[in-house]
Structure formats: C-alpha cells, structure tokens
Design an enzyme around this catalytic site. Sequence first.
Site, PDB file in Angstrom:
ATOM      1  N   SER A 133     135.355  21.002  39.033  1.00  0.00           N
ATOM      2  CA  SER A 133     135.473  19.755  38.275  1.00  0.00           C
ATOM      3  C   SER A 133     134.438  19.652  37.154  1.00  0.00           C
ATOM      4  O   SER A 133     134.635  18.877  36.203  1.00  0.00           O
ATOM      5  CB  SER A 133     135.333  18.553  39.220  1.00  0.00           C
ATOM      6  N   ASP A 187     127.400   9.077  41.263  1.00  0.00           N
ATOM      7  CA  ASP A 187     127.750  10.423  40.790  1.00  0.00           C
ATOM      8  C   ASP A 187     126.650  10.912  39.845  1.00  0.00           C
ATOM      9  O   ASP A 187     126.581  10.513  38.682  1.00  0.00           O
ATOM     10  CB  ASP A 187     129.094  10.396  40.060  1.00  0.00           C
ATOM     11  N   HIS A 196     128.418  15.011  37.851  1.00  0.00           N
ATOM     12  CA  HIS A 196     129.268  15.108  36.671  1.00  0.00           C
ATOM     13  C   HIS A 196     128.585  14.425  35.488  1.00  0.00           C
ATOM     14  O   HIS A 196     127.458  13.935  35.606  1.00  0.00           O
ATOM     15  CB  HIS A 196     130.641  14.490  36.956  1.00  0.00           C
TER      16      HIS A 196
END
Length: 541
Positions: free
Chosen positions: A275, A512, A515
């Site tokens: 990802s 998060d 990312h």
Amino acid sequence: MEKLRSFSIKTTRFLLFAFTISSSVIFLIFFSLWLIRATSSVHQQTHFMFNTPTQSLGLKPLTLQTSTASTRNFSAILIDTHFTTPENRSRFANVPRFQTKEGGTEVSGHGNIANFAINGTSISNRVAKSENTYGFAQGSIAGLLKRRENESEVSDNGIYQGAAGNGKSTSTQKNVFYNLPEKNEVSSGEIIEDRKSRNCDVTKGRWVSDENYALYTNVSCPFIDEGFDCQGNGRLDKEYMKWRWQPQDCDIPRFNATKMLELIRGKRLVFVGDSINRNQWESMLCLLMGAIKDPKRVYETRGRRITKEKGDYSFKFVDYKCTVEYYATHFLVHESKARLGKKRVQTLKIDTIDKGSSRWRGADILVFNTAHWWTHFKTKAGINYYQERGQVHPHLDVSTAFQRALVTWASWVDKHTNPGKNQVFFRSSAPSHFRGGQWNSGGHCKEATEPLPKISSFNYPEKNSIVEKVIKQMKTPVTYLNVTSLSEYRIDAHPSVYGRKFRKSYSSSFQDCSHWCLPGVPDTWNELLYYHLHFERREMW
C-alpha cells in the site's frame, strides 16, 4: 640630342614603374601565402577525456579540432568518431548515455562527465542544446575561469546556463569540464548539475520551505482515496505540503507533468508492491493530471474506483496512449496455504513469485517495493510460515527469508525483462513514525506539524542493505530509489487521525503513521523517479 634625352628619361621612368608594380605583386603573393600558412598554424588540438578511467572502459581519448580565427566566435567541431562502453549492470553508480551530432558526425557512448581540455583550470557545467548542436556559455572564457586555483567550479545553485558563446581566441590551452547533455534532454535550466563529483547523491540534503508547493490539491486530483486525503478528512494545517527536498550537492528539477507524459508516451508505467507503493502510484496520477486539459481523457480501463479493497488498477491517458498501473502484492512472492498436521496454515512461498506477476510482464517501466509487511508479527516470528520446495520451515529468520524472496524476485526480473526495452526501479523502505506504541497499541504522530530538524539517531534498515546486495548481483540494470533517509525527517506528513473522515464513533487511539498524506512526501519520490527517467535513460532511449 634633346629628343634622345627625353626618350631616355621616359624609358627610365617606365622601367621604374614596371619594377614597382612587379615588386608589389610579388609581395602580395608572398604575403597571402604567409597569411594562409599562419592561419592554418593557429589550429589547435584538444582532447576529449572522461573522469572515469578510460582503460577500464576500453576507450581512447577522443581528439577534437578547435578552429581559432580572428573573430570572437569559439566553437568545437566533433571529429567522426564512434565508441561504446561496456554495459553497466548496477544502477547505483550509473553513467548515463550521451549522444551528440554536429554537421552529420555522431559520437555516442556512456559517460557522466566529459572533459574539454583548455589549460589548467576546470569549470563543471552543461552545455545548452539547440537543434542537436551544443555551444559554449555566453561570456568570455576569462570570465568563466575566475578561480584558476580550484579544480572545478560551477554557479552557486549548481546549474550552469549554456548558450552560444564568444570570447577572444587564443593559442593557449585551458581545461574546461562540462557534462554532455543527452539526446532529447530538457533545457539547461532544469539540468541537474553536480557541484563536487560526477555523481550526485540525491539522498543527502534537507527539506526547505517552498511556497510553490504543493504541485496539486485534493480538489484538482480525483484519484486520492480516503486514506490519503488528509485535507478532505479535516486536517486544517497546510504547511506539511509546502516542503521541497533540496540535495546538498545538486539541484533536482521540479516535476513537469507534460514532459513526464512525453517520456511515457505509448508505454506502460507499472507500480508493483504494497500500500505504500499505492501511495506513490496515486501521487503519480495526481501529478500527471496537471498536464491534462480534459479529465475525461483519463479513465480506469475497467471502470474501477480507487479503494483499499481492490488490488489492481490501470489508468489510460488517451492523448498520450500510455497507462499508469498499480498491482498489489505485499511480499512480491506467493502468499499461500499449506497443510501442517491436521490444519491448513497460511504460508509464504519465498521461492515462488507472486501469482499476479503475469500482469506485470510487458511493462516498459516497473517500480517495485516490499518492506512494510515484513515487520508484522507473523513474518518477524518466522514460525511455521516460510515455505520452500513444498516444505514449511519450522523456523526461519526474517532477514534470511527476505533475502531469499528478493532473489526469487530478481530471478523473475532477469528472466522476463529486456534491458533493451524495460526499465526497472526498486524503491527502498519508507519509515514509520509511531511514538508511544505501534499502530495497534496507542502509537501516535498527530502532534507533529514540521519535519524533524535532524535524524542523528537514524539507523539504516537492514532490509535496504539486503536489497542493494541482491540488485548488484542481477544481470538486469535496476535503479534503486533510496527514499528512506529523506522520508525519515517527515514525521509531520502522515495521515495520523486524518486517514478517514471524522466520525464520533472513531477512536483517535488508532493513528496512521506509516502511510503519507497526498499531496505530500510521495510527490518527492516521484520527482526523483522523474529525475532518473530523464538523466539516467539507458541506451535504447
């Protein structure tokens, strides 16, 4: 008697006049011959050399003739010479191909810096190109050679503006060093110029505030999914989008969407990985949309909308007949299941490439990554998880398993890509910035609003070292995009609590910090990719 004397005087005058005329003609003839000989003797020879040892390349110095006349124009004319160099298998210290033409004569080969000899002082610069001809920079040579005691010198910003030049011709020799531009290269204003060495290390530098960034917004780009859309999810501060990476030894060009699309015209640009690579792929889509006038001319070939659930996408840029694609794979090798006693357990076949690899084949430009999932508990523990030759290892160290998986990937690349057609990149691991725990145990990064001032305690990841060793052993040239250290500064650029739209039921304990927000840090990764595609193109480009 008087008539005879008069005739004698006239005869004498006539002979004197004839002698004068004859002498003048003879003098003019000899003077013309001397002038022609003197002009031709002013011609000088200059040697075309490389900073790389010529013996190791199997080359001899090229000889150039430089004409010196009474005018102020100074030019270099290439002698009809051709040469090539051995293929460079590793892309860590790649020397880009150059190709120039002048008056129907062509010189082609590999080399990073060419040395144009002109007497004792050197200036590192590039020469501007205009319709496949190259000239010296404007201004006198004496003005350029302002510090003769230095081995080399360039302009303060490391970019030398080349153009047609003039200056008084001399018979002495001086050393001027400049980089030959590649065929179809960008203008000199965008040239990356190394101040100190022939290879610029773009991984060393600092983040500088730049009001000209970001290069797009979450409004102008329709391809940012919810997990990366920090502004759309309620993040109010915008300073994290206004930082530009500045290498310490050179300048990198600002991303140019139109030129990038021309680079991939008629080609497939494919991102393969986890990802984090999807993060970079979405960034590339957004950057390229800056050159698209009609958004309807860009579409997903199967009508899919970008979400976390689906793992493969192909976006068509109709006007450029190219596609920008993403294929999800956590490990690059095959995730499977095996029977262990009476149970079927999840395994990772580290000797088998991912089952989706058939979709990567035929891509012109491939950007791979894997690292993020190798830190999870199951992969780190390595108990009854890694599988080879049909057997499940009771225990295998994660570093050993990672190295064997990379060898499997490398074998696939060597077998299924053509160095004359395909260009392969491998992006290094991207750091996480969890403080006070991990993603599932209270780790957070919300408080950060600026890059870290320094990363003195930064330890280079072992997995990066493994990737570098594997790449060096490959037959296929692979460019290693090392973004780890520059990304380490950017604790401020993660989604944190803005990885989804705010809901009352949403607990801020899950943040998060792996990312990246878009616009953001992955845009810089793509600027480096753009840099490599421009200046380290292989021979077929």
